[in-house]
Design a protein around this motif. Structure first.
Motif, PDB file in Angstrom:
ATOM      1  N   ASN A   1       0.815  -1.214   0.000  1.00  0.00           N
ATOM      2  CA  ASN A   1       0.000   0.000   0.000  1.00  0.00           C
ATOM      3  C   ASN A   1       0.852   1.268   0.000  1.00  0.00           C
ATOM      4  O   ASN A   1       0.521   2.246  -0.671  1.00  0.00           O
ATOM      5  CB  ASN A   1      -0.939   0.015   1.208  1.00  0.00           C
ATOM      6  CG  ASN A   1      -2.167  -0.857   0.998  1.00  0.00           C
ATOM      7  OD1 ASN A   1      -2.600  -1.072  -0.132  1.00  0.00           O
ATOM      8  ND2 ASN A   1      -2.719  -1.375   2.087  1.00  0.00           N
TER       9      ASN A   1
ATOM     10  N   GLY B   1      -6.004   0.885  -6.066  1.00  0.00           N
ATOM     11  CA  GLY B   1      -6.219   0.307  -4.741  1.00  0.00           C
ATOM     12  C   GLY B   1      -6.749  -1.116  -4.820  1.00  0.00           C
ATOM     13  O   GLY B   1      -6.373  -1.975  -4.017  1.00  0.00           O
TER      14      GLY B   1
ATOM     15  N   LYS C   1      -3.968  -3.426  -5.857  1.00  0.00           N
ATOM     16  CA  LYS C   1      -3.089  -3.684  -4.720  1.00  0.00           C
ATOM     17  C   LYS C   1      -3.711  -4.681  -3.752  1.00  0.00           C
ATOM     18  O   LYS C   1      -3.021  -5.548  -3.201  1.00  0.00           O
ATOM     19  CB  LYS C   1      -2.761  -2.371  -4.006  1.00  0.00           C
ATOM     20  CG  LYS C   1      -1.794  -1.474  -4.773  1.00  0.00           C
ATOM     21  CD  LYS C   1      -1.369  -0.277  -3.946  1.00  0.00           C
ATOM     22  CE  LYS C   1      -0.292   0.534  -4.673  1.00  0.00           C
ATOM     23  NZ  LYS C   1       0.208   1.658  -3.861  1.00  0.00           N
ATOM     24  N   GLN C   2      -5.007  -4.581  -3.532  1.00  0.00           N
ATOM     25  CA  GLN C   2      -5.665  -5.510  -2.624  1.00  0.00           C
ATOM     26  C   GLN C   2      -5.579  -6.941  -3.147  1.00  0.00           C
ATOM     27  O   GLN C   2      -5.368  -7.883  -2.371  1.00  0.00           O
ATOM     28  CB  GLN C   2      -7.121  -5.094  -2.422  1.00  0.00           C
ATOM     29  CG  GLN C   2      -7.290  -3.824  -1.598  1.00  0.00           C
ATOM     30  CD  GLN C   2      -6.529  -3.871  -0.278  1.00  0.00           C
ATOM     31  OE1 GLN C   2      -6.721  -4.789   0.526  1.00  0.00           O
ATOM     32  NE2 GLN C   2      -5.666  -2.893  -0.048  1.00  0.00           N
TER      33      GLN C   2
END
Length: 514
Positions: free
Chosen positions: A348, A403, A406-407
């Motif tokens: 993150n 995001g 990335k998760q």
């Protein structure tokens, strides 16, 4: 926001930017840095250019089809996605396996810390798949001596805390346990550290190979200068001959002549071992070693086949283009000892994004998965081709945000590292030592080679009858020298027996002069 600002370059690249601008990329066993333009911008490593500069060949779809035809199995994802992207004589290794049934796998690791990171696992994951598919012997070298020599050379001859020879041997032990946890078959895998193993036939090959490489040749390949310590200059010979099966007679059922169990009869070379070819899976920065090796294989006393290589790209540092993960910078790498929360925070906070500057812009123009670090890591560790392609497509269209990418990456890496850590806990010192014990390895190779067994290199440590370890003739009588030595020994025993026999009739002791 859809994108996060990159937090900087990997250490090797960052120092290059500070020192000078406008430099070309530098790739060798001791440096990995992308090109820096005149404005100080760091570019991604140009692998097409490396293919041209190093003189290697690209891994093509034809190679993948040939691989699948020979093995009867689907090519590994690292091959399918061209993360292993180039080679030397990979096609010849496939021919050898198809015709004769066997070869040796060899790879290694330079232990610079107590835990490997994700980038270090890549060649081992691929090597394990090759071992499983081909059912061949594997040798893994831990270069603790090289890391000590390099670190001391980098520190201008000073030995700093945590960088003594004993420290690198300790790092090697921990790294060996990491490697074992990736699932290698103990029956056909031998792992060693240089500090512990060198000697016998291995060192004999080292000495001969050292005589074939000049200082200028070593300097040209590895960037050495007049201030480089002589240990590092000579080290390359060890890494080169580590790829020769003849360096490991024990693994193939032959005798070595190491102390303390010195066996004079084993001092002779085992010529059949020099006929076994070797395949090396490794990152392309290690290629200069084996370019030197290939040029000299046929100059050994017992000429060896040219070593084959299959070469990988570097797993990008968290900060993105221009470098690889570095064990010296914890924020550039995901370590195999990291907790789930550490993995989450590193991705993150530090993972370079291919997304746009704003949510609106990203939805409109889409992102670039080719430079997105989270997507890059998924391309190495996510096995599902369809899901990977779907992630790329949605990212390019703007449907998938940074995001969210990335998760998905965090979840996959947490699963991979978590499963690894469970296996790592079960690797005891005794298990490690069994992998490190010189012994005859057990493997089968190709069960249906197309060439007669008598014309093949030794398979599963059993050479053709006429060679029998270069120690016995096919008729079982031994070599001419051995038969002569046996006759002399028999005469000596007969003479000693005659001396010790008492004279007839007097019951006294035999005379010393008899």
């Amino acid at each position: 926001m859809a994108a996060e600002e990159a937090v900087g370059a990997p250490p090797a690249v960052a120092s290059q930017v500070e020192e000078k601008k406008g430099t070309s990329q530098q790739i060798d066993p001791y440096n990995v840095a992308g090109e820096v333009d005149e404005s100080g911008n760091i570019k991604a490593i140009d692998y097409d250019r490396l293919i041209q500069e190093f003189g290697v060949q690209p891994l093509t779809e034809d190679h993948l089809r040939r691989f699948e035809a020979v093995t009867g199995k689907k090519a590994h994802r690292l091959m399918r996605r061209k993360l292993f992207f180039s080679h030397r004589d990979f096609d010849k290794i496939l021919d050898t396996y198809e015709q004769y049934g066997t070869f040796m796998l060899y790879t290694g690791r330079g232990p610079s810390s107590g835990s490997m990171h994700l980038g270090h696992t890549v060649p081992f994951l691929f090597t394990k798949e090759l071992q499983d598919m081909f059912d061949v012997p594997l040798v893994i070298m831990l270069t603790d001596d090289e890391k000590y020599l390099y670190t001391r050379n980098k520190n201008e001859g000073h030995q700093k805390a945590g960088a003594a020879a004993d420290d690198f041997l300790d790092y090697a032990y921990e790294n060996i346990k990491d490697i074992i946890a990736l699932g290698f078959d103990p029956k056909k895998t031998f792992i060693y550290t240089d500090y512990e193993y060198l000697g016998g036939h291995f060192y004999r090959n080292v000495s001969e190979f050292e005589s074939l490489v000049t200082f200028n040749q070593a300097s040209g390949a590895f960037g050495f200068g007049n201030s480089t310590n002589i240990g590092l200059i000579a080290y390359g010979a060890k890494q080169c001959v580590a790829a020769f099966p003849s360096s490991y007679p024990d693994l193939f059922g032959y005798k070595d002549y190491r102390a303390p169990e010195y066996d004079l009869s084993a001092k002779r070379r085992h010529k059949p071992l020099s006929t076994i070819p070797t395949l090396i899976p490794c990152a392309i920065d290690q290629e200069p070693y084996f370019r030197i090796l290939r040029d000299r294989c046929d100059r050994m006393t017992d000429p060896h086949p040219k070593t084959a290589l299959i070469l990988s790209k570097f797993l990008t540092a968290l900060q993105g283009p221009g470098g690889k993960m570095s064990a010296s910078d914890p924020n550039s790498a995901i370590f195999m000892s990291d907790t789930p929360n550490q993995i989450k925070n590193k991705i993150n906070r530090h993972a370079f994004s291919g997304g746009r500057e704003s949510l609106e812009e990203h939805r409109k123009l889409g992102g670039n998965p080719d430079v997105d670090v989270a997507y890059t890591y998924l391309s190495y560790f996510l096995d599902d081709d369809e899901e990977l392609e779907e992630l790329a497509s949605k990212y390019r269209s703007g449907e998938l945000l940074t995001g969210e990418m990335k998760q998905r990456c965090i979840a996959e890496l947490q699963k991979f590292v978590g499963a690894f850590q469970e296996k790592r806990e079960g690797v005891t010192h005794e298990i490690m030592r069994e992998y490190m014990r010189p012994r005859r390895l057990e493997y089968q190779g190709n069960p249906n080679p197309t060439r007669p067994a008598s014309s093949a290199p030794p398979a599963n440590g059993v050479p053709a009858a006429e060679d029998a370890g270069a120690e016995k003739k096919g008729d079982g009588r031994g070599t001419k020298g051995e038969r002569k030595a046996a006759k002399l020994a028999a005469k000596k025993e007969e003479k000693m027996a005659t001396r010790q026999k008492a004279p007839d009739g007097d019951g006294g002791a035999s005379s010393p002069a008899a």
